[in-house]
Design a protein around this motif. Structure first.
Motif, PDB file in Angstrom:
ATOM      1  N   MET A   1       0.813  -1.207   0.000  1.00 14.34           N
ATOM      2  CA  MET A   1       0.000   0.000   0.000  1.00 14.34           C
ATOM      3  C   MET A   1       0.852   1.265   0.000  1.00 14.34           C
ATOM      4  O   MET A   1       0.333   2.365  -0.039  1.00 14.34           O
ATOM      5  N   LEU A   2       2.160   1.079   0.073  1.00  8.42           N
ATOM      6  CA  LEU A   2       3.085   2.211   0.000  1.00  8.42           C
ATOM      7  C   LEU A   2       3.772   2.195  -1.351  1.00  8.42           C
ATOM      8  O   LEU A   2       4.129   1.127  -1.883  1.00  8.42           O
ATOM      9  N   ASP A   3       3.964   3.377  -1.926  1.00  8.87           N
ATOM     10  CA  ASP A   3       4.723   3.461  -3.172  1.00  8.87           C
ATOM     11  C   ASP A   3       6.175   3.063  -2.907  1.00  8.87           C
ATOM     12  O   ASP A   3       6.694   3.242  -1.798  1.00  8.87           O
ATOM     13  N   ALA A   4       6.802   2.495  -3.932  1.00 10.04           N
ATOM     14  CA  ALA A   4       8.205   2.091  -3.779  1.00 10.04           C
ATOM     15  C   ALA A   4       9.051   3.319  -3.434  1.00 10.04           C
ATOM     16  O   ALA A   4       9.010   4.324  -4.145  1.00 10.04           O
ATOM     17  N   PRO A   5       9.795   3.290  -2.343  1.00 12.99           N
ATOM     18  CA  PRO A   5      10.552   4.477  -1.906  1.00 12.99           C
ATOM     19  C   PRO A   5      11.852   4.651  -2.696  1.00 12.99           C
ATOM     20  O   PRO A   5      12.391   3.696  -3.275  1.00 12.99           O
ATOM     21  N   ARG A   6      12.327   5.860  -2.708  1.00  6.86           N
ATOM     22  CA  ARG A   6      13.652   6.115  -3.259  1.00  6.86           C
ATOM     23  C   ARG A   6      14.698   5.621  -2.260  1.00  6.86           C
ATOM     24  O   ARG A   6      14.411   5.405  -1.092  1.00  6.86           O
ATOM     25  N   ARG A   7      15.901   5.441  -2.740  1.00  7.50           N
ATOM     26  CA  ARG A   7      17.001   5.032  -1.873  1.00  7.50           C
ATOM     27  C   ARG A   7      18.121   6.065  -1.976  1.00  7.50           C
ATOM     28  O   ARG A   7      18.354   6.645  -3.033  1.00  7.50           O
ATOM     29  N   ASN A   8      18.837   6.228  -0.885  1.00  8.82           N
ATOM     30  CA  ASN A   8      19.975   7.143  -0.911  1.00  8.82           C
ATOM     31  C   ASN A   8      21.226   6.408  -1.366  1.00  8.82           C
ATOM     32  O   ASN A   8      21.174   5.206  -1.697  1.00  8.82           O
ATOM     33  N   ALA A   9      22.325   7.096  -1.366  1.00  7.01           N
ATOM     34  CA  ALA A   9      23.570   6.501  -1.851  1.00  7.01           C
ATOM     35  C   ALA A   9      23.971   5.274  -1.037  1.00  7.01           C
ATOM     36  O   ALA A   9      24.635   4.368  -1.545  1.00  7.01           O
ATOM     37  N   GLY A  10      23.574   5.228   0.219  1.00  3.17           N
ATOM     38  CA  GLY A  10      23.924   4.096   1.068  1.00  3.17           C
ATOM     39  C   GLY A  10      22.943   2.942   0.960  1.00  3.17           C
ATOM     40  O   GLY A  10      23.101   1.921   1.645  1.00  3.17           O
ATOM     41  N   GLY A  11      21.915   3.083   0.113  1.00  6.25           N
ATOM     42  CA  GLY A  11      20.939   2.014  -0.073  1.00  6.25           C
ATOM     43  C   GLY A  11      19.770   2.060   0.895  1.00  6.25           C
ATOM     44  O   GLY A  11      18.899   1.175   0.851  1.00  6.25           O
ATOM     45  N   PHE A  12      19.712   3.050   1.754  1.00  6.05           N
ATOM     46  CA  PHE A  12      18.601   3.145   2.704  1.00  6.05           C
ATOM     47  C   PHE A  12      17.366   3.727   2.027  1.00  6.05           C
ATOM     48  O   PHE A  12      17.472   4.648   1.204  1.00  6.05           O
ATOM     49  N   ARG A  13      16.212   3.188   2.391  1.00  7.69           N
ATOM     50  CA  ARG A  13      14.954   3.687   1.830  1.00  7.69           C
ATOM     51  C   ARG A  13      14.639   5.059   2.416  1.00  7.69           C
ATOM     52  O   ARG A  13      14.852   5.315   3.597  1.00  7.69           O
ATOM     53  N   LEU A  14      14.101   5.920   1.578  1.00  7.29           N
ATOM     54  CA  LEU A  14      13.723   7.263   1.986  1.00  7.29           C
ATOM     55  C   LEU A  14      12.204   7.403   1.874  1.00  7.29           C
ATOM     56  O   LEU A  14      11.632   7.287   0.790  1.00  7.29           O
ATOM     57  N   PHE A  15      11.534   7.602   3.030  1.00 10.89           N
ATOM     58  CA  PHE A  15      10.078   7.748   3.059  1.00 10.89           C
ATOM     59  C   PHE A  15       9.728   9.193   3.345  1.00 10.89           C
ATOM     60  O   PHE A  15      10.276   9.823   4.254  1.00 10.89           O
ATOM     61  N   GLY A  16       8.792   9.709   2.587  1.00 12.78           N
ATOM     62  CA  GLY A  16       8.328  11.073   2.780  1.00 12.78           C
ATOM     63  C   GLY A  16       7.169  11.139   3.759  1.00 12.78           C
ATOM     64  O   GLY A  16       6.694  10.123   4.268  1.00 12.78           O
ATOM     65  N   PRO A  17       6.668  12.335   4.048  1.00 16.43           N
ATOM     66  CA  PRO A  17       5.553  12.505   5.002  1.00 16.43           C
ATOM     67  C   PRO A  17       4.275  11.797   4.546  1.00 16.43           C
ATOM     68  O   PRO A  17       3.468  11.373   5.367  1.00 16.43           O
ATOM     69  N   GLU A  18       4.092  11.637   3.210  1.00 15.86           N
ATOM     70  CA  GLU A  18       2.887  10.941   2.738  1.00 15.86           C
ATOM     71  C   GLU A  18       2.896   9.473   3.142  1.00 15.86           C
ATOM     72  O   GLU A  18       1.844   8.869   3.380  1.00 15.86           O
ATOM     73  N   ALA A  19       4.077   8.870   3.264  1.00 14.95           N
ATOM     74  CA  ALA A  19       4.166   7.477   3.707  1.00 14.95           C
ATOM     75  C   ALA A  19       3.764   7.360   5.180  1.00 14.95           C
ATOM     76  O   ALA A  19       3.100   6.405   5.584  1.00 14.95           O
ATOM     77  N   VAL A  20       4.161   8.336   5.977  1.00 17.47           N
ATOM     78  CA  VAL A  20       3.770   8.345   7.395  1.00 17.47           C
ATOM     79  C   VAL A  20       2.253   8.448   7.521  1.00 17.47           C
ATOM     80  O   VAL A  20       1.623   7.750   8.317  1.00 17.47           O
ATOM     81  N   ASP A  21       1.643   9.315   6.692  1.00 20.16           N
ATOM     82  CA  ASP A  21       0.187   9.463   6.712  1.00 20.16           C
ATOM     83  C   ASP A  21      -0.497   8.153   6.314  1.00 20.16           C
ATOM     84  O   ASP A  21      -1.518   7.767   6.903  1.00 20.16           O
ATOM     85  N   ARG A  22       0.068   7.453   5.323  1.00 23.32           N
ATOM     86  CA  ARG A  22      -0.523   6.197   4.871  1.00 23.32           C
ATOM     87  C   ARG A  22      -0.441   5.128   5.956  1.00 23.32           C
ATOM     88  O   ARG A  22      -1.401   4.389   6.194  1.00 23.32           O
TER      89      ARG A  22
END
Length: 226
Positions: A1-22
């Protein structure tokens, strides 16, 4: 139910405020008893607004409410069955402690079964005369006892008009409570005679113009008449 997140250079997923709301939306819906598939339906239809949203949510909530009501009915039946079994044990221990346990006997014979709501339905009536000062405390205690016994707090209120009506209604005094047509203090109490006046109840060493919650519960626990 969450869109696939972006990843940073270290491979960690980056979730925005919309993911927290979801996530918050999902957890709140789970608290209402909705399954993930049902929540997914709501998420996918999240673009709708107003009554359309209500029409999507309504059948889900109704289905879960019906399921919860069924489970509560089963639990109430189980509680009544256990209470009856405990009462059987205590009566046996008080009268014939060396006899066979009635509950174990019923389990061995396969005759122990849950009590259904229909079998455990009682009719309760409160008789009183207008202006009786003990009427309201009696009604309050009666409803409290019914709730404690997991029974509907529905009470038929019968106002006795005069001395002639007292005879017709088999009125011992105000207030009088009958459970399945039997006086709170048992059928033998009617030998006192009928009267258009106040009634006194004794519970242990205490005397009052209305029965205690415990007295009423004891009467509600009497075996039903057949």
């Amino acid at each position: 139910m969450l869109d696939a997140p972006r990843r940073n250079a270290g491979g960690f997923r980056l979730f925005g405020p919309e993911a927290v709301d979801r996530v918050r939306f999902v957890k709140q819906a789970q608290a209402l008893g909705l399954a993930l598939d049902e929540i997914r339906q709501l998420v996918e239809a999240n673009g709708t607004r107003g009554l359309t949203q209500c029409r999507q949510v309504q059948p889900l909530l109704r289905a879960h409410l019906a399921e919860l009501d069924a489970r509560l009915a089963e639990l109430r039946g189980l509680r009544r069955t256990l209470k009856r079994a405990l009462d059987d044990c205590e009566r046996q221990l008080a009268s014939r402690p060396d006899a066979e346990c009635p509950v174990v006997h019923a389990l061995e014979r396969g005759t122990q079964r849950p009590t259904t709501e229909a079998e455990d339905t009682v009719t309760v009536a409160l008789y009183f005369f207008d202006g009786c000062p003990s009427y309201q405390p009696a009604l309050d205690n009666l409803k409290a006892a019914l709730r404690l016994e997991q029974l509907p707090d529905e009470v038929e209120l019968v106002q006795v008009a005069d001395a002639s009506d007292a005879q017709r209604q088999r009125f011992i005094g105000s207030p009088t409570i009958r459970i399945d047509g039997v006086d709170l203090e048992g059928p033998d109490v009617e030998a006192r005679g009928y009267a258009f006046g106040c009634r006194v109840y004794t519970d242990g060493g205490d005397t009052a113009g209305w029965p205690s919650v415990q007295q009423i519960r004891h009467a509600l626990q009497r075996p039903p008449r057949h």
